[in-house]
Design an enzyme around this catalytic site. Sequence first.
Site, PDB file in Angstrom:
ATOM      1  N   LYS A  28      10.547   5.540   8.219  1.00 40.13           N
ATOM      2  CA  LYS A  28       9.132   5.929   7.878  1.00 40.13           C
ATOM      3  C   LYS A  28       8.288   6.861   8.707  1.00 40.13           C
ATOM      4  O   LYS A  28       8.749   7.373   9.544  1.00 40.13           O
ATOM      5  CB  LYS A  28       8.155   4.733   8.801  1.00 40.13           C
ATOM      6  CG  LYS A  28       7.179   3.826   7.951  1.00 40.13           C
ATOM      7  CD  LYS A  28       7.151   2.867   7.017  1.00 40.13           C
ATOM      8  CE  LYS A  28       6.222   2.471   6.898  1.00 40.13           C
ATOM      9  NZ  LYS A  28       6.048   1.118   5.511  1.00 40.13           N
ATOM     10  N   ASP A  62       1.365   4.631   2.501  1.00 39.76           N
ATOM     11  CA  ASP A  62       1.131   4.089   3.058  1.00 39.76           C
ATOM     12  C   ASP A  62      -0.388   4.498   3.598  1.00 39.76           C
ATOM     13  O   ASP A  62      -0.511   3.946   2.566  1.00 39.76           O
ATOM     14  CB  ASP A  62       2.225   3.688   4.374  1.00 39.76           C
ATOM     15  CG  ASP A  62       1.682   2.628   5.019  1.00 39.76           C
ATOM     16  OD1 ASP A  62       2.791   1.970   4.957  1.00 39.76           O
ATOM     17  OD2 ASP A  62       1.099   2.284   6.364  1.00 39.76           O
TER      18      ASP A  62
HETATM   19  P1  NDP Z   1      -5.148   1.582   2.121  1.00 40.15           P
HETATM   20  O1  NDP Z   1      -5.203   2.546   2.835  1.00 40.15           O
HETATM   21  O2  NDP Z   1      -4.404   1.634   0.493  1.00 40.15           O
HETATM   22  O3  NDP Z   1      -5.537   0.562   2.724  1.00 40.15           O
HETATM   23  C1  NDP Z   1      -5.093  -0.287   3.739  1.00 40.15           C
HETATM   24  C2  NDP Z   1      -7.112  -1.507   3.985  1.00 40.15           C
HETATM   25  O4  NDP Z   1      -6.671  -1.256   5.082  1.00 40.15           O
HETATM   26  C3  NDP Z   1      -8.657  -0.168   3.555  1.00 40.15           C
HETATM   27  O5  NDP Z   1      -9.099  -0.906   3.225  1.00 40.15           O
HETATM   28  C4  NDP Z   1      -8.313  -0.010   4.778  1.00 40.15           C
HETATM   29  O6  NDP Z   1     -10.140  -0.021   5.813  1.00 40.15           O
HETATM   30  C5  NDP Z   1      -8.310  -1.581   6.123  1.00 40.15           C
HETATM   31  N1  NDP Z   1      -7.592  -1.479   7.178  1.00 40.15           N
HETATM   32  C6  NDP Z   1      -7.157  -0.668   7.939  1.00 40.15           C
HETATM   33  N2  NDP Z   1      -6.825  -0.562   9.393  1.00 40.15           N
HETATM   34  C7  NDP Z   1      -8.215  -1.623   9.959  1.00 40.15           C
HETATM   35  C8  NDP Z   1      -8.223  -2.675  10.758  1.00 40.15           C
HETATM   36  N3  NDP Z   1      -7.855  -1.493  11.699  1.00 40.15           N
HETATM   37  N4  NDP Z   1      -9.221  -3.395  10.450  1.00 40.15           N
HETATM   38  C9  NDP Z   1      -9.543  -3.183   9.243  1.00 40.15           C
HETATM   39  N5  NDP Z   1      -9.020  -3.032   8.182  1.00 40.15           N
HETATM   40  C10 NDP Z   1      -8.444  -2.160   8.541  1.00 40.15           C
HETATM   41  O7  NDP Z   1      -3.247   0.916   2.622  1.00 40.15           O
HETATM   42  P2  NDP Z   1      -2.049   0.245   1.648  1.00 40.15           P
HETATM   43  O8  NDP Z   1      -2.937  -1.410   1.480  1.00 40.15           O
HETATM   44  O9  NDP Z   1      -1.485   1.084   1.599  1.00 40.15           O
HETATM   45  O10 NDP Z   1      -1.867  -0.642   3.393  1.00 40.15           O
HETATM   46  C11 NDP Z   1      -1.714  -1.721   3.749  1.00 40.15           C
HETATM   47  C12 NDP Z   1      -1.183  -2.320   5.191  1.00 40.15           C
HETATM   48  O11 NDP Z   1      -0.227  -2.805   4.069  1.00 40.15           O
HETATM   49  C13 NDP Z   1      -0.735  -1.912   5.665  1.00 40.15           C
HETATM   50  O12 NDP Z   1       0.182  -2.481   7.113  1.00 40.15           O
HETATM   51  C14 NDP Z   1       0.779  -1.212   5.245  1.00 40.15           C
HETATM   52  O13 NDP Z   1       1.880  -1.043   6.654  1.00 40.15           O
HETATM   53  C15 NDP Z   1       1.385  -2.580   4.647  1.00 40.15           C
HETATM   54  N6  NDP Z   1       2.431  -2.088   3.205  1.00 40.15           N
HETATM   55  C16 NDP Z   1       2.028  -1.126   2.229  1.00 40.15           C
HETATM   56  C17 NDP Z   1       2.747  -1.197   1.183  1.00 40.15           C
HETATM   57  C18 NDP Z   1       2.403   0.265   0.205  1.00 40.15           C
HETATM   58  O14 NDP Z   1       3.330  -0.025  -0.793  1.00 40.15           O
HETATM   59  N7  NDP Z   1       1.310   0.798   0.059  1.00 40.15           N
HETATM   60  C19 NDP Z   1       3.732  -1.827   1.186  1.00 40.15           C
HETATM   61  C20 NDP Z   1       4.079  -3.045   1.932  1.00 40.15           C
HETATM   62  C21 NDP Z   1       3.419  -2.323   3.150  1.00 40.15           C
HETATM   63  P3  NDP Z   1     -10.640   1.663   5.988  1.00 40.15           P
HETATM   64  O15 NDP Z   1     -10.787   1.657   3.642  1.00 40.15           O
HETATM   65  O16 NDP Z   1     -12.095   0.825   6.675  1.00 40.15           O
HETATM   66  O17 NDP Z   1      -9.920   2.608   6.583  1.00 40.15           O
HETATM   67  O1  2IT Z   2       5.745  -0.648   3.930  1.00 33.04           O
HETATM   68  C1  2IT Z   2       5.881  -0.104   2.837  1.00 33.04           C
HETATM   69  O2  2IT Z   2       6.805  -1.002   2.593  1.00 33.04           O
HETATM   70  C2  2IT Z   2       5.494   0.567   2.128  1.00 33.04           C
HETATM   71  N1  2IT Z   2       4.701   1.525   2.981  1.00 33.04           N
HETATM   72  C3  2IT Z   2       6.366   1.321   1.241  1.00 33.04           C
HETATM   73  C4  2IT Z   2       8.092   1.782   1.300  1.00 33.04           C
HETATM   74  C5  2IT Z   2       8.001   2.664  -0.084  1.00 33.04           C
HETATM   75  O3  2IT Z   2       9.117   3.102   0.135  1.00 33.04           O
HETATM   76  O4  2IT Z   2       7.955   2.575  -0.944  1.00 33.04           O
END
Ligand code: NDP
Ligand code: 2IT
Length: 444
Positions: free
Chosen positions: A126, A166
Amino acid sequence: MSYVDEVLQRVRKKDPDQPEFYQAVRECFDTVRPLVDANEKLYRENAVLERFVEPERMISFRVPWIDRNGAVQINRGWRVQFNSAIGSYKGGIRLRSTVNESIIKFLGFEIVLKNALTGLPMGGAKGGSDFDPKGKTDREVMNFCQSFVTELFKYVGSHMDCPAGDIGCGSREINYMFGQYKRLTGLFDGSFSGKDPNFGGSLVRREAAGYGLGYMAEEMAEAYGKTIRGKTVVVTGSGNVAIYAVEKCQQLGAHVIAMCDSDGYIVDPDGIHLNIVKQIKEVQRGRIREYADLVPRASYTPGPGIWNIPCDIYLPCATQNEISPESAETLVRNGVFLIAEGANMPADLDTIHYFQNHGVLYMPDKAANAGGVSVSGLEQTQNAMRFSWTFEEVDARLKIIMHDIFEKVSRTAAAYGMPNNYLAGANLYAFQRVAAAMIAQGIV
Ligand code: NDP
Ligand code: 2IT
């Protein structure tokens, strides 16, 4: 003192300023106790637990870039290459001002286990930076990404380490990073995933984590003779994972009524209009409150508190520790029956136990959100084959992978006498797999 407790104590002592990392290790180690106790001699001789918590490599570097006013900005970048026992390093990059070593390490530790559940040959890594793309111009984001990769490219590559997105790192950022990697190395290969499908990105990668979460929720409900069809769902966040979790839940007939960002939350009792959320978030890069300006019957409430909205299914898709003990109590009081983690580590071990003890079906992150990294793995496969599958083909594979993960997790939980304890099932299955590979490969 047990072997597990010895190593937990060691982690706390060695890195006292890394609470998130300790939390992730504790959650895993606490649930794999039966496996560790049964194999204590073998694991001790091979220092399995000590090696499990020590990243193979952690790189920290300076990221200088020029902002729109011509001023020099300095951020810090990291990549933790945690464990390569079952495959080359794989995992996302988080770009947010709050990123620090503890957060990078907890994410790295978790994804080692997540990747082991997918069945694909992927180790865990990561990375990220304390840079926040929010409020920056495209050019500033590009400058940052190019500088970030000018250092990172030394450590990544299709057979070495493949970063992806992420929080704060979506396809715009990955595209800039891939462009700079290609320029520096001259290689067009599967070194980054989540690229634009126009140049090697897999179809369904954008949707994968959210769709996978929806498939997992349906698997969990079905195991109880239920379905998510007709159920009221609250999804936290409004980013990549949240948006496509909402899309899949709606396709499966669920009624999604609330979403949020870090400023506040919206409730739309008639069901979220996802095309409006996509326009605000994916096109305009705006704030969720704008939804209520466009949809008169929807309400916007500033600040935290989305968990106060009564629902059957709660899908946390924002960030670590977003579910406090108090919000867990509210969710249970309001009758939630299923929680699946889209975010990484949205709840701590005690909170998860609270849900489990109150009869809530609970699926941990490493199983529930593994769809994202799984389709990243499929992107690497397609890049290596110099071929691309259709949307339907990738989606069908994603669905099978999520089904298989559910089976592994529930079978393992049952085999250890803890039926329906999906947290234990996920950690035990994944840990056992990685530990066996580490032992077989010797002390490395
Ligand atoms: P994005 O940046 O696309 O979206 C994050 C969202 O969460 C935004 O709406 C953001 O709001 C909100 N957010 C972040 N911090 C806070 C907080 N402290 N309180 C309230 N809302 C918050 O990220 P992802 O959708 O990619 O990731 C979301 C989660 O999913 C993370 O935990 C990530 O590790 C996990 N994840 C992501 C994957 C991926 O492929 N992208 C895969 C698997 C897991 P704001 O716009 O205000 O910051
Ligand atoms: O937490 C996660 O699984 C991710 N941020 C996606 C990792 C990836 O390599 O697609």
